[in-house]
Design a protein around this motif. Structure first.
Motif, PDB file in Angstrom:
ATOM      1  N   LEU A   1       0.827  -1.209   0.000  1.00  0.00           N
ATOM      2  CA  LEU A   1       0.000   0.000   0.000  1.00  0.00           C
ATOM      3  C   LEU A   1       0.863   1.261   0.000  1.00  0.00           C
ATOM      4  CD1 LEU A   1      -2.867  -1.039   2.462  1.00  0.00           C
ATOM      5  CD2 LEU A   1      -2.985  -0.833  -0.030  1.00  0.00           C
ATOM      6  N   VAL A   2       1.983   1.220   0.702  1.00  0.00           N
ATOM      7  CA  VAL A   2       2.918   2.345   0.680  1.00  0.00           C
ATOM      8  C   VAL A   2       3.457   2.530  -0.743  1.00  0.00           C
ATOM      9  CG1 VAL A   2       5.176   3.158   1.470  1.00  0.00           C
ATOM     10  CG2 VAL A   2       3.555   2.191   3.112  1.00  0.00           C
ATOM     11  N   PHE A   3       3.814   1.417  -1.387  1.00  0.00           N
ATOM     12  CA  PHE A   3       4.299   1.466  -2.774  1.00  0.00           C
ATOM     13  C   PHE A   3       3.233   2.066  -3.688  1.00  0.00           C
ATOM     14  CE2 PHE A   3       4.429  -0.640  -6.956  1.00  0.00           C
ATOM     15  CZ  PHE A   3       5.711  -0.312  -7.382  1.00  0.00           C
ATOM     16  N   LEU A   4       1.974   1.611  -3.555  1.00  0.00           N
ATOM     17  CA  LEU A   4       0.893   2.118  -4.393  1.00  0.00           C
ATOM     18  C   LEU A   4       0.655   3.601  -4.143  1.00  0.00           C
ATOM     19  CD1 LEU A   4      -1.392   1.575  -6.412  1.00  0.00           C
ATOM     20  CD2 LEU A   4      -2.857   0.947  -4.476  1.00  0.00           C
ATOM     21  N   LYS A   5       0.716   4.005  -2.873  1.00  0.00           N
ATOM     22  CA  LYS A   5       0.500   5.423  -2.532  1.00  0.00           C
ATOM     23  C   LYS A   5       1.565   6.306  -3.175  1.00  0.00           C
ATOM     24  CE  LYS A   5      -0.521   8.363   1.476  1.00  0.00           C
ATOM     25  NZ  LYS A   5       0.558   9.344   1.499  1.00  0.00           N
ATOM     26  N   LYS A   6       2.805   5.830  -3.165  1.00  0.00           N
ATOM     27  CA  LYS A   6       3.880   6.595  -3.806  1.00  0.00           C
ATOM     28  C   LYS A   6       3.650   6.693  -5.306  1.00  0.00           C
ATOM     29  CE  LYS A   6       7.578   5.761  -0.445  1.00  0.00           C
ATOM     30  NZ  LYS A   6       8.904   5.128  -0.206  1.00  0.00           N
TER      31      LYS A   6
ATOM     32  N   VAL B   1       0.802   6.701  -6.827  1.00  0.00           N
ATOM     33  CA  VAL B   1      -0.320   7.602  -7.075  1.00  0.00           C
ATOM     34  C   VAL B   1       0.047   9.047  -6.788  1.00  0.00           C
ATOM     35  CG1 VAL B   1      -2.661   8.221  -6.331  1.00  0.00           C
ATOM     36  CG2 VAL B   1      -2.048   5.819  -6.654  1.00  0.00           C
ATOM     37  N   SER B   2       0.728   9.280  -5.669  1.00  0.00           N
ATOM     38  CA  SER B   2       0.918  10.650  -5.199  1.00  0.00           C
ATOM     39  C   SER B   2       2.124  11.344  -5.807  1.00  0.00           C
ATOM     40  CB  SER B   2       1.035  10.672  -3.671  1.00  0.00           C
ATOM     41  OG  SER B   2       2.135   9.873  -3.250  1.00  0.00           O
ATOM     42  N   TYR B   3       3.260  10.676  -5.863  1.00  0.00           N
ATOM     43  CA  TYR B   3       4.481  11.345  -6.282  1.00  0.00           C
ATOM     44  C   TYR B   3       4.665  11.360  -7.794  1.00  0.00           C
ATOM     45  CZ  TYR B   3       5.595  11.106  -1.336  1.00  0.00           C
ATOM     46  OH  TYR B   3       5.555  11.243   0.022  1.00  0.00           O
ATOM     47  N   SER B   4       4.448  10.232  -8.406  1.00  0.00           N
ATOM     48  CA  SER B   4       4.724  10.160  -9.841  1.00  0.00           C
ATOM     49  C   SER B   4       3.466  10.005 -10.679  1.00  0.00           C
ATOM     50  CB  SER B   4       5.642   8.965 -10.126  1.00  0.00           C
ATOM     51  OG  SER B   4       5.003   7.751  -9.748  1.00  0.00           O
ATOM     52  N   ASN B   5       2.333   9.734 -10.015  1.00  0.00           N
ATOM     53  CA  ASN B   5       1.104   9.387 -10.734  1.00  0.00           C
ATOM     54  C   ASN B   5       1.411   8.349 -11.807  1.00  0.00           C
ATOM     55  OD1 ASN B   5      -1.639   9.449 -11.344  1.00  0.00           O
ATOM     56  ND2 ASN B   5      -1.380  11.022 -12.908  1.00  0.00           N
ATOM     57  N   GLY B   6       2.242   7.390 -11.424  1.00  0.00           N
ATOM     58  CA  GLY B   6       2.641   6.384 -12.393  1.00  0.00           C
ATOM     59  C   GLY B   6       2.885   5.033 -11.759  1.00  0.00           C
TER      60      GLY B   6
ATOM     61  N   GLN C   1      -6.000  12.768  -5.209  1.00  0.00           N
ATOM     62  CA  GLN C   1      -5.787  13.112  -3.806  1.00  0.00           C
ATOM     63  C   GLN C   1      -6.695  12.331  -2.857  1.00  0.00           C
ATOM     64  OE1 GLN C   1      -3.173  15.002  -2.742  1.00  0.00           O
ATOM     65  NE2 GLN C   1      -3.805  14.092  -0.787  1.00  0.00           N
ATOM     66  N   PRO C   2      -8.011  12.196  -3.168  1.00  0.00           N
ATOM     67  CA  PRO C   2      -8.842  11.345  -2.301  1.00  0.00           C
ATOM     68  C   PRO C   2      -8.334   9.912  -2.201  1.00  0.00           C
ATOM     69  CG  PRO C   2     -10.233  12.695  -3.706  1.00  0.00           C
ATOM     70  CD  PRO C   2      -8.829  12.886  -4.185  1.00  0.00           C
TER      71      PRO C   2
END
Length: 446
Positions: A305-310, A312-317, A339-340
């Protein structure tokens, strides 16, 4: 550790233990073998969670790819020797986004594929190419005019490159018509990529890199040439990878699918099970194999989940595992949903390990039974697995045209497990009985 072992044991009882997963994989292998032994025009490849063995017959849609037997394409033109009565296509990637291609016509000699290709071809300079959007329209027209579809099968709408079909009340299929494709350069690049640890193992990498790919009729939504592009798929290679995962890696994948379906889709429908498979692949490659043990299951879920969040949030990739240059999130997340989604993933991480038992529907229901009657959960689990195995056996026996008495014995054993007398007592006529029986099977196996 305690919650990890608890969740792992619950998964074993609700249709996700190693034995039933193996049974499902063998069933779909047999299904493809029998189907393809009698089918002339098209070969079927069952894809996704069904072929991987992690969903039951009734649990989700069955993803099927239908490949023309008289056509082939290749990324390298040298892999296209002229063959009589065969259609050959060149996968030309020079002006397409990573993971996509245009299909250039080399020859159009295959009788079964010829009509669809002629209806969807267009000229670009001196070359003839195949439009993915026109090809899809041609396939859809053919599908809707096929006689057998009228009463037995309900035809739905297009979802990406797939045509949805519903059989009776509870069985749904997504079918994609595509072309086999040989692209050794892409797979060799994937195979030789530097890896920190030992997954995938060398023999699995070799096997996955030797398998044919497929091209499906869908372009990149971010491309100005979307309707003329096709997308590379690596169904057989990815299945080889999934089958090489150990028990904990498979259960991590299952948990991520549950999180996507039951939680994340509440704020973003763009997060798919396929993305979660790619997350599982990346985590398996980026972490040492010693971590993938039963007692670490929930910690691995949080790392994922941390990997997925990164992503989504940092690279959107989220890089596609087979072709990292293709971003799986590029077409799925809007600025308003990103963001949500990040906030929700952050909330799950902050809630701690018990969120998985409280927010995922199947685990919440099973944990309630475990608290009130732990023995009954195991008994019900064995019963559901046996019912599922008997259904697979009945279908395979029927497809192989085995002795009717043998099939009847299998049906009778399954009916006893379903406690059919109770269903009969609550039905008024035969048609209602069949419907009620199917509803009960679906409730047990979905």
């Amino acid at each position: 550790m305690e919650v990890s072992c608890l969740v792992s044991d619950i998964l074993d009882c609700i249709g996700y233990n190693e034995e039933i997963i193996s049974t499902r994989r063998k069933y779909w292998q047999n299904y493809m073998r029998v189907f393809n032994s009698v089918q002339q025009e098209l070969s079927v490849v069952v894809a996704g969670s069904k072929a991987e063995g992690i969903t039951s017959l009734y649990e989700s849609d069955t993803d099927q790819m239908l490949l023309f037997n008289d056509a082939i394409c290749a990324n390298d033109i040298q892999h296209l020797p002229p063959v009589s009565d065969f259609t050959t296509l060149h996968a030309d990637t020079r002006e397409t986004p990573p993971g996509y291609t245009r299909l250039k016509m080399i020859s159009c000699l295959g009788e079964d594929s010829k009509r669809f290709l002629q209806e969807s071809s267009f000229k670009s300079g001196s070359n003839k190419f195949i439009s993915s959007s026109l090809f899809l329209s041609s396939i859809m027209r053919e599908t809707r005019t096929t006689d057998y579809c009228n009463d037995i099968i309900q035809i739905g709408e297009l979802s990406g490159p797939a045509v949805s079909r519903k059989v009776m009340q509870h069985l749904s299929y997504d079918q994609v018509v595509a072309f086999p494709c040989y692209c050794p350069k892409i797979l060799q690049t994937w195979k030789r990529r530097r890896r920190l640890y030992s997954w995938p193992p060398v023999d699995v990498r070799e096997a996955a890199a030797s398998m044919p790919a497929q091209v499906v009729p869908v372009g990149s939504k971010l491309s100005d040439d979307q309707g003329r592009e096709w997308r590379f798929c690596f169904i057989l290679s990815e299945l080889e990878l999934t089958c090489s995962l150990n028990e904990t890696q498979i259960k991590l994948y299952i948990l991520l699918k549950m999180v996507a379906k039951d939680i994340l889709k509440n704020v973003s429908k763009g997060i798919s099970s396929y993305m979660m498979k790619n997350v599982t692949f990346w985590m398996s490659e980026l972490l040492p194999k010693e971590l993938f043990r039963k007692e670490n299951l929930i910690n691995l879920l949080f790392l994922s989940l941390v990997f997925l969040k990164k992503c989504v949030s940092y690279s959107n990739g989220l890089p596609y595992y087979m072709i990292p240059g293709r971003n799986l999130l590029a077409e799925k997340l809007t600025p308003d949903s990103r963001q949500p989604l990040c906030d929700l993933i952050g909330t799950l991480i902050a809630e701690g390990p018990r969120f998985i038992l409280l927010r995922c529907n199947k685990l919440r229901a099973a944990s309630g039974v475990l608290i009130s009657s732990p023995t009954s959960l195991k008994i019900d689990g064995r019963r559901r697995n046996m019912i599922e195995k008997l259904i697979y056996l009945q279908i395979i026996l029927s497809m192989n045209m085995k002795d009717e008495s043998l099939i009847s014995a299998v049906v009778l054993e399954r009916m006893d497990l379903l406690e059919w007398e109770e269903i009969v007592n609550n039905c008024t006529h035969e048609e209602n009985f069949a419907l009620k029986l199917e509803e009960k099977i679906s409730s047990i196996l979905s």
